[in-house]
Scaffold this motif. Structure first.
Motif, PDB file in Angstrom:
ATOM      1  N   ASP A   1      -6.534 -10.875  -4.879  1.00  0.00           N
ATOM      2  CA  ASP A   1      -7.458 -10.250  -3.935  1.00  0.00           C
ATOM      3  C   ASP A   1      -6.824  -9.015  -3.295  1.00  0.00           C
ATOM      4  N   SER A   2      -5.793  -8.476  -3.967  1.00  0.00           N
ATOM      5  CA  SER A   2      -5.065  -7.328  -3.422  1.00  0.00           C
ATOM      6  C   SER A   2      -5.803  -6.026  -3.680  1.00  0.00           C
ATOM      7  N   ARG A   3      -5.206  -4.946  -3.196  1.00  0.00           N
ATOM      8  CA  ARG A   3      -5.726  -3.592  -3.434  1.00  0.00           C
ATOM      9  C   ARG A   3      -5.044  -2.942  -4.636  1.00  0.00           C
TER      10      ARG A   3
ATOM     11  N   GLN B   1      -8.370  -6.253 -11.197  1.00  0.00           N
ATOM     12  CA  GLN B   1      -7.793  -6.425  -9.872  1.00  0.00           C
ATOM     13  C   GLN B   1      -6.756  -7.539  -9.894  1.00  0.00           C
TER      14      GLN B   1
ATOM     15  N   ASP C   1       0.809  -1.213   0.000  1.00  0.00           N
ATOM     16  CA  ASP C   1       0.000   0.000   0.000  1.00  0.00           C
ATOM     17  C   ASP C   1       0.844   1.266   0.000  1.00  0.00           C
TER      18      ASP C   1
ATOM     19  N   ASN D   1     -13.317   0.254  -9.678  1.00  0.00           N
ATOM     20  CA  ASN D   1     -13.182  -0.836  -8.712  1.00  0.00           C
ATOM     21  C   ASN D   1     -12.226  -0.487  -7.575  1.00  0.00           C
TER      22      ASN D   1
ATOM     23  N   TYR E   1     -13.534  -0.973  -3.750  1.00  0.00           N
ATOM     24  CA  TYR E   1     -12.904  -2.038  -2.961  1.00  0.00           C
ATOM     25  C   TYR E   1     -13.371  -1.986  -1.506  1.00  0.00           C
ATOM     26  N   PRO E   2     -13.727  -3.151  -0.880  1.00  0.00           N
ATOM     27  CA  PRO E   2     -13.516  -4.532  -1.344  1.00  0.00           C
ATOM     28  C   PRO E   2     -14.617  -5.078  -2.243  1.00  0.00           C
TER      29      PRO E   2
ATOM     30  N   SER F   1     -16.499  -5.592  -5.735  1.00  0.00           N
ATOM     31  CA  SER F   1     -15.900  -5.733  -7.057  1.00  0.00           C
ATOM     32  C   SER F   1     -16.997  -5.767  -8.104  1.00  0.00           C
TER      33      SER F   1
ATOM     34  N   ARG G   1      -4.732   3.853  -0.242  1.00  0.00           N
ATOM     35  CA  ARG G   1      -5.655   2.766   0.079  1.00  0.00           C
ATOM     36  C   ARG G   1      -5.670   1.745  -1.041  1.00  0.00           C
ATOM     37  N   ASN G   2      -5.591   2.221  -2.287  1.00  0.00           N
ATOM     38  CA  ASN G   2      -5.531   1.350  -3.456  1.00  0.00           C
ATOM     39  C   ASN G   2      -4.581   1.962  -4.472  1.00  0.00           C
TER      40      ASN G   2
END
Length: 470
Positions: free
Chosen positions: A300-302, A297, A123, A329, A333-334, A336, A136-137
């Protein structure tokens, strides 16, 4: 003391995909930072779509001037001023690039960060000036770069890629083009029609990724009418005082001297400087983060990908959609959101244009082919060459793909891509109005072939042996 910046969504790269991603994230309420070392505009404007089409447009003018005799018109004294051709390419290219830079400048200054970013945690990013960003993403949209095989790297000044060919002050006399993908095909034919002695080389025996043998044969005949074609060969290169000496072997053998060598052997994604090990992402065999194309994505990451860096379909309309999906997206998040992607759709702007859409005959489908050598409007215009093949799914003849090399191919390809995306059948498309005489009428032959192979959809209580339905 290290300066720490924070945001909801950090976007690395300010090309087409990155700009779309930042715009989508900010319009959905996220705080954003857009990071780029140059903010110099998009690949399309600077070294891709637009300057190549400027060169192609000049080649169309030269070819048209030489092709008037069939109409009973004599044009004499045709002269291609190479310096003037390349000056117009640069002038118009610079205008397009300036306009893209101006649009980037409209993004608030507090959002634009000039620098190169690398991951220090999943992050967190660090810029090359020491600033750090906690996001955050994160969206990676760093684009791609030309790939130069090792045997050509030593050629020095005579080595060209799509990133420097448009800076030539004059047209070369002899040009070798290595690679018969879209960039190689477009620039090889354009240069040849501008009077350059061109030889096009490829290790493979297939041009432009065309899947249909009939369409490929038509394309090959057309390209060979403009330049020397050497397919299925391996190349060796040595620099000379005024260019390069190439020798080849394989399906054929030979050697020749060239003023310049244009290497168009692909564009790998720009990932090397990102420090992906710190991002904790799973990578494929090419070092590209594994990702879901319908969400962009990475696992399952950011972290999300967008554009050429994803190494999926390196096309502007795909990059723009990638960015919009990734930006949306990243904000959600989270959660999708799965996007409906376009059918695969690419156009190579040769003359006539080449297009590849959707699925192919390899998927065990119904096919229909149309030959444009005797198509009415094409004969009127003196451009009657090329072939089109449609692919449709049984049992209803729903269109799923196409390969084509035809007059007005870029327009036919759009019609077909839209029909495929809408799930239309061959019979539905055949029922549309076709004005006479037009190139579009050339679709009918292929559509009728598919319709003939498709069973008629009868009412439930009616079959071919019971015409009364009782």
């Amino acid at each position: 003391m290290t300066r720490m910046l924070r945001c909801d969504v950090a976007v690395i790269g300010a090309g087409t995909a990155g700009l779309a991603a930042e715009r989508a994230a900010r319009s959905n309420g996220a705080s954003t930072l857009l990071i780029d070392p140059h903010f110099n505009g998009t690949t399309c404007a600077n070294v891709g779509c637009m300057p190549s089409k400027l060169l192609i447009a000049a080649s169309h003018a030269a070819h048209a001037a030489r092709s008037t005799a069939m109409f009973g018109i004599t044009v004499s004294g045709i002269d291609v001023d190479g310096k003037a051709v390349m000056q117009r390419v640069r002038n118009e290219r610079d205008r397009f690039a300036r306009l893209t830079r101006e649009s980037i400048a409209d993004i608030p200054a507090r959002i634009r960060l000039r620098g190169r970013a690398s991951f220090i945690a999943p992050d967190s990013l660090e810029l090359d000036d020491g600033r750090q960003i906690e996001a955050r993403n994160i969206i990676i949209a760093t684009g791609s770069r030309p790939f130069v095989p090792q045997q050509f790297a030593k050629l020095g000044r005579c080595l060209l890629t799509n990133e420097n060919i448009f800076d030539l002050e004059d047209l070369p006399r002899r040009l070798a083009v290595v690679g018969s993908g879209p960039i190689g095909l477009e620039l090889a034919q354009a240069m040849a029609r501008l009077g350059v002695e061109v030889t096009l080389f490829d290790r493979n025996d297939r041009l432009g990724g065309i899947r249909c043998d009939k369409v490929h044969a038509a394309l090959k005949r057309i390209i060979e009418s403009d330049l020397a074609l050497q397919l299925g060969v391996d190349l060796e290169a040595e620099p000379t005082d005024d260019g390069a000496h190439l020798s080849w072997s394989g399906a054929a053998s030979g050697d020749a001297d060239f003023d310049h060598v244009l290497v168009a052997t692909g564009r790998p994604p720009n990932l090397d400087s990102l420090g992906l090990a710190a991002a904790g992402l799973e990578l494929d065999d090419n070092g590209v983060p594994l990702h879901d194309r319908n969400t962009m994505q990475c696992g399952d990451s950011r972290i999300f990908l967008a554009g050429d860096v994803a190494d999926d379909l390196p096309l502007l309309h795909e990059a723009s959609q990638d960015g919009a999906i990734a930006g949306r997206n990243a904000v959600a998040y989270p959660a999708s959101m799965q996007a409906d992607r376009f059918p695969p759709f690419s156009i190579t702007f040769t003359s006539p244009p080449v297009a590849r859409i959707g699925q192919s005959e390899e998927d065990g489908v119904i096919t229909g082919t149309a030959d444009f050598s005797d198509q009415g409007r094409a004969r009127v215009e003196g451009c009657n060459q090329g072939v089109l093949t449609l692919y449709a799914a049984a049992p209803d003849g729903r269109l799923i793909g196409a390969d084509l090399c035809t007059p007005a191919g870029e327009h036919l390809a759009h019609m077909l891509a839209w029909a495929i995306q809408q799930g239309q059948t061959a019979s539905q498309l055949l029922e549309m109005p076709y004005y006479h005489p037009t190139i579009e009428e050339g679709l009918k032959q292929a559509l009728r072939t598919i319709c003939a192979a498709t069973p008629i959809d009868l009412p439930q209580n009616q079959d071919r042996g019971d015409p009364a339905g009782v």
